[in-house]
Design a protein around this motif. Structure first.
Motif, PDB file in Angstrom:
ATOM      1  N   ASP A 224      53.650 -41.311  64.438  1.00  0.00           N
ATOM      2  CA  ASP A 224      52.860 -41.870  63.332  1.00  0.00           C
ATOM      3  C   ASP A 224      52.331 -43.249  63.694  1.00  0.00           C
ATOM      4  O   ASP A 224      51.200 -43.611  63.352  1.00  0.00           O
ATOM      5  N   TYR A 225      53.129 -44.033  64.382  1.00  0.00           N
ATOM      6  CA  TYR A 225      52.657 -45.360  64.786  1.00  0.00           C
ATOM      7  C   TYR A 225      51.480 -45.246  65.744  1.00  0.00           C
ATOM      8  O   TYR A 225      50.505 -45.996  65.643  1.00  0.00           O
ATOM      9  N   LEU A 226      51.543 -44.287  66.699  1.00  0.00           N
ATOM     10  CA  LEU A 226      50.445 -44.111  67.633  1.00  0.00           C
ATOM     11  C   LEU A 226      49.150 -43.739  66.924  1.00  0.00           C
ATOM     12  O   LEU A 226      48.078 -44.272  67.207  1.00  0.00           O
ATOM     13  N   VAL A 227      49.250 -42.822  65.984  1.00  0.00           N
ATOM     14  CA  VAL A 227      48.061 -42.395  65.253  1.00  0.00           C
ATOM     15  C   VAL A 227      47.471 -43.561  64.471  1.00  0.00           C
ATOM     16  O   VAL A 227      46.259 -43.789  64.483  1.00  0.00           O
ATOM     17  N   ARG A 228      48.325 -44.360  63.796  1.00  0.00           N
ATOM     18  CA  ARG A 228      47.825 -45.498  63.030  1.00  0.00           C
ATOM     19  C   ARG A 228      47.178 -46.536  63.943  1.00  0.00           C
ATOM     20  O   ARG A 228      46.157 -47.124  63.632  1.00  0.00           O
ATOM     21  N   CYS A 229      47.806 -46.753  65.091  1.00  0.00           N
ATOM     22  CA  CYS A 229      47.273 -47.744  66.030  1.00  0.00           C
ATOM     23  C   CYS A 229      45.893 -47.329  66.521  1.00  0.00           C
ATOM     24  O   CYS A 229      44.966 -48.149  66.595  1.00  0.00           O
ATOM     25  N   GLU A 230      45.662 -46.041  66.848  1.00  0.00           N
ATOM     26  CA  GLU A 230      44.384 -45.592  67.346  1.00  0.00           C
ATOM     27  C   GLU A 230      43.326 -45.625  66.256  1.00  0.00           C
ATOM     28  O   GLU A 230      42.168 -45.983  66.490  1.00  0.00           O
ATOM     29  N   ARG A 231      43.688 -45.264  65.075  1.00  0.00           N
ATOM     30  CA  ARG A 231      42.704 -45.200  63.991  1.00  0.00           C
ATOM     31  C   ARG A 231      42.270 -46.580  63.526  1.00  0.00           C
ATOM     32  O   ARG A 231      41.258 -46.727  62.861  1.00  0.00           O
ATOM     33  N   ASN A 244      46.683 -45.274  75.664  1.00  0.00           N
ATOM     34  CA  ASN A 244      46.457 -46.686  75.353  1.00  0.00           C
ATOM     35  C   ASN A 244      47.775 -47.446  75.503  1.00  0.00           C
ATOM     36  O   ASN A 244      48.713 -47.247  74.734  1.00  0.00           O
ATOM     37  N   THR A 245      47.853 -48.340  76.503  1.00  0.00           N
ATOM     38  CA  THR A 245      49.107 -49.039  76.804  1.00  0.00           C
ATOM     39  C   THR A 245      49.555 -49.938  75.652  1.00  0.00           C
ATOM     40  O   THR A 245      50.752 -50.000  75.338  1.00  0.00           O
ATOM     41  N   ALA A 246      48.622 -50.622  75.009  1.00  0.00           N
ATOM     42  CA  ALA A 246      48.998 -51.522  73.909  1.00  0.00           C
ATOM     43  C   ALA A 246      49.629 -50.743  72.766  1.00  0.00           C
ATOM     44  O   ALA A 246      50.639 -51.150  72.183  1.00  0.00           O
ATOM     45  N   CYS A 247      48.997 -49.586  72.408  1.00  0.00           N
ATOM     46  CA  CYS A 247      49.567 -48.788  71.318  1.00  0.00           C
ATOM     47  C   CYS A 247      50.901 -48.182  71.720  1.00  0.00           C
ATOM     48  O   CYS A 247      51.832 -48.079  70.904  1.00  0.00           O
ATOM     49  N   LEU A 248      51.016 -47.780  72.991  1.00  0.00           N
ATOM     50  CA  LEU A 248      52.283 -47.213  73.441  1.00  0.00           C
ATOM     51  C   LEU A 248      53.399 -48.258  73.383  1.00  0.00           C
ATOM     52  O   LEU A 248      54.529 -47.952  72.970  1.00  0.00           O
ATOM     53  N   ARG A 249      53.089 -49.471  73.810  1.00  0.00           N
ATOM     54  CA  ARG A 249      54.118 -50.531  73.759  1.00  0.00           C
ATOM     55  C   ARG A 249      54.501 -50.830  72.311  1.00  0.00           C
ATOM     56  O   ARG A 249      55.678 -51.011  71.977  1.00  0.00           O
ATOM     57  N   GLY A 250      53.498 -50.886  71.417  1.00  0.00           N
ATOM     58  CA  GLY A 250      53.806 -51.130  70.010  1.00  0.00           C
ATOM     59  C   GLY A 250      54.653 -50.031  69.411  1.00  0.00           C
ATOM     60  O   GLY A 250      55.588 -50.285  68.643  1.00  0.00           O
ATOM     61  N   ALA A 251      54.310 -48.749  69.740  1.00  0.00           N
ATOM     62  CA  ALA A 251      55.100 -47.629  69.224  1.00  0.00           C
ATOM     63  C   ALA A 251      56.521 -47.665  69.782  1.00  0.00           C
ATOM     64  O   ALA A 251      57.489 -47.386  69.072  1.00  0.00           O
ATOM     65  N   PHE A 252      56.665 -48.031  71.059  1.00  0.00           N
ATOM     66  CA  PHE A 252      57.988 -48.128  71.678  1.00  0.00           C
ATOM     67  C   PHE A 252      58.836 -49.192  70.965  1.00  0.00           C
ATOM     68  O   PHE A 252      59.987 -48.951  70.589  1.00  0.00           O
ATOM     69  N   ASN A 253      58.249 -50.376  70.785  1.00  0.00           N
ATOM     70  CA  ASN A 253      58.998 -51.456  70.128  1.00  0.00           C
ATOM     71  C   ASN A 253      59.353 -51.098  68.692  1.00  0.00           C
ATOM     72  O   ASN A 253      60.458 -51.375  68.222  1.00  0.00           O
ATOM     73  N   ASP A 254      58.392 -50.475  67.973  1.00  0.00           N
ATOM     74  CA  ASP A 254      58.657 -50.110  66.584  1.00  0.00           C
ATOM     75  C   ASP A 254      59.759 -49.074  66.481  1.00  0.00           C
ATOM     76  O   ASP A 254      60.469 -49.003  65.482  1.00  0.00           O
TER      77      ASP A 254
END
Length: 576
Positions: A224-231, A244-254
């Motif tokens: 869900d975090y990945l989808v929100r980050c891309e949209r 997308n590395t930035a979204c992946l890192r954010g999803a990992f941390n979250d």
């Protein structure tokens, strides 16, 4: 210069010098400490942050970090303090070292104990990656620590690393509970646990895997975090780029933040200790000079003090041994000279008290000797038949006996009064009424002596006093006035309020007292006319007792006399 002023000048000199030296040393040491602290911070800050973050990543919590902080502070010589985001101090290296917590720099450094995922570039075309990612948007790994089956999909590899971190923390904590050791991840990056940790306890491995793999809600939160980050990216519509590395890192941390330790703030400061070497040679020389000045001034003053003190000590020993005529030199005008004069005054008072005591014993013996000799002579004459017994003789002997009894009673009252044991029952007392009652009680005695008694009290005069003791005082004054007033004379008793005081006076027209004898009228057994007083039966203690009672009531008694014209005794009390 007085002793007090010399002490003041010396203390002022030492204090001002010490304050100036302290201020100079404080500024010097402070500037040196700041520069050394900043240099040490720039040299060790990166290592300190990295080591504390490493501890947080490998443990997932902060218990035990105080040992790490203590080792870092000892190694770097810095004051290290860890605080939570709310400002609560978690660890302080100074407090751990049993030192007062020193100051720290106001700049805080973030300690974010989040693991860092490993990203590898995808080998598949973008369109295939997109199709594969969308097809497996609900991907959950089947084997956390087995071979990586999704090498072509960075999103799945990142999710697996997050799951490995969470499961690794559960695994090592289970192993720590079983083995009684400190739980910590063996590796800083995926898969975060070593082969030994994986094979140490199959039961702990199964428990960790089931807890993580069975949490579908946790895995869905990652996607869900990945989808929100891309949209949220403008101009790209609804497409989802799972590379997308930035979204992946954010999803990992979250995803892993629920398992990691809370972020902390790092504050650094200098050491809170000062060594001798920090002062430098000029400072040490200045301190030595100040110490020499203080010692020299103290020695001189102590020498001036010790001499008179030794003399006073020796004199006090002699005084205690009974040598009451000992005195010390009291030259000068300083405090020590005043102390010597005070000692001499005390010694004179002790000597006079001893002399009064001896006189008292001699006076008591004298007062008792003559009546007892008379009694003895009459009794021996009666026993030998030389004197005929008669009623008048027995009455005379009885009068002599009663005189001795009155003397003893008065001595007992005086002893109680001087010891402070004479009890008083204070009540509101009208001196006017007291004067009238006292005159009435003495009318018969005055009539026998041919003396006229008068009382003058126009209005009530109230005081707080013991009525019985006040009657005793007035009775003593009236008795003396009648005794020393010739036939045809007059005695007047007056009670009035005057200048805020209650005044009771007894005035007679008797023989009066010589000016040289007035200061002695309140002494024990003193007589202006010894033959006359003994003939009339006085004990010589009445005025002494009266003065003590009046003094105990907070008043004073005064006497004014003119020879052959009369005497006036005046008693003054505070008005009630």
């Amino acid at each position: 210069m007085s002793f007090r002023l010399r002490i003041f000048v010396l203390v002022l000199l030492v204090a001002s010098t010490a304050i100036g030296a302290t201020a100079w040393l404080t500024l010097k040491l402070g500037s040196r400490e700041v520069s050394q602290t900043l240099e040490a911070q720039s040299r060790h800050r990166t290592d300190i942050i990295a080591e504390i973050q490493r501890y947080g990543v490998q443990h997932g919590r902060w218990p035990g970090v105080d040992r790490v902080v203590g080792d870092l502070a000892e190694r770097t010589g810095l004051h290290i303090q860890l605080q939570t985001a709310e400002g609560e101090v978690l660890v302080d290296s100074d407090i751990q070292a049993n030192r007062p917590s020193g100051p720290v720099q106001p700049v805080a450094y973030d300690i974010d104990p989040l693991p860092v995922p490993r990203f590898q570039p995808s080998a598949a075309p973008a369109s295939q990656r997109l199709t594969a990612g969308l097809a497996k948007i609900n991907y959950i790994p089947k084997d956390l620590f087995g071979p990586d089956q999704e090498r072509d999909n960075p999103a799945m590899r990142t999710l697996k690393q997050a799951a490995q971190y969470r499961a690794g923390l559960v695994l090592v904590r289970c192993l720590g509970d079983v083995a009684g050791s400190e739980p910590a991840l063996g590796l800083e990056s995926a898969p975060y646990v070593t082969r030994d940790q994986l094979t140490q306890s199959p039961e702990c491995l199964r428990k960790a895997s089931e807890r993580v793999l069975g949490d579908d809600y946790w895995f869905q939160g990652y996607w869900d975090y990945l989808v929100r980050c891309e949209r949220l990216k403008p101009g790209e519509g609804m497409d989802v780029d799972l590379t997308n590395t930035a979204c992946l890192r954010g999803a990992f941390n979250d995803t892993v933040v629920t398992s990691t330790a809370v972020p902390l703030l790092l504050y650094l400061g200098g050491r809170n200790t000062v060594e001798v070497a920090d002062f430098g040679r000029p400072a040490l020389l200045g301190a030595a000079g100040l110490l020499i000045v203080a010692l020299a001034g103290t020695f001189l003053i102590a020498r001036q003090v010790s001499r008179p003190v030794r003399r006073l000590t020796g004199a006090s020993i002699l005084l205690a041994a009974g040598q009451h005529d000992v005195r010390v030199r009291d030259e000068g005008h300083g405090e020590l000279a005043q102390l010597s004069r005070s000692f001499n005054t005390m010694a004179r008072a002790v000597q006079e008290s001893e002399e009064r005591q001896r006189r008292l014993v001699a006076d008591v013996a004298h007062e008792m000797r003559t009546p007892l000799s008379n009694l003895r002579g009459y009794l021996e004459g009666l026993a030998d038949g030389v004197i005929e017994p008669s009623r008048e003789l027995f009455a005379s002997l009885h009068e002599e006996t009663m005189l001795q009894r009155r003397i003893l009673d008065d001595l007992q009252v005086l002893a109680l009064a001087e010891a402070g044991d004479l009890g008083y029952t204070r009540t509101p007392t009208d001196l006017a009424e007291l004067a009238a009652a006292g005159v009435t009680a003495q009318l018969a005695v005055a009539a026998t002596a041919g003396v006229t008694l008068e009382v003058e009290a126009a209005a009530p005069v109230w005081v707080s006093a013991d009525q019985d003791r006040m009657r005793q005082v007035l009775g003593n004054l009236l008795t003396n006035a009648i005794r020393y007033t010739d036939r045809g004379g007059r005695v007047a008793v007056r009670a009035r309020a005057e200048a805020g005081e209650a005044v009771l006076s007894v005035e007679d027209t008797g023989v009066g007292i010589a000016p040289g004898d007035v200061p002695h009228v309140f002494e024990r057994f003193w007589r202006a006319d010894p033959a006359r007083q003994r003939a009339t039966g006085g004990s010589g203690l009445g005025l002494t007792i009266a003065q003590r009672i009046v003094t105990d009531h907070g008043g004073r008694i005064e006497v004014v006399s003119r020879p052959h014209l009369g005497t006036t005794f005046t008693v003054r009390f505070p008005l009630s």
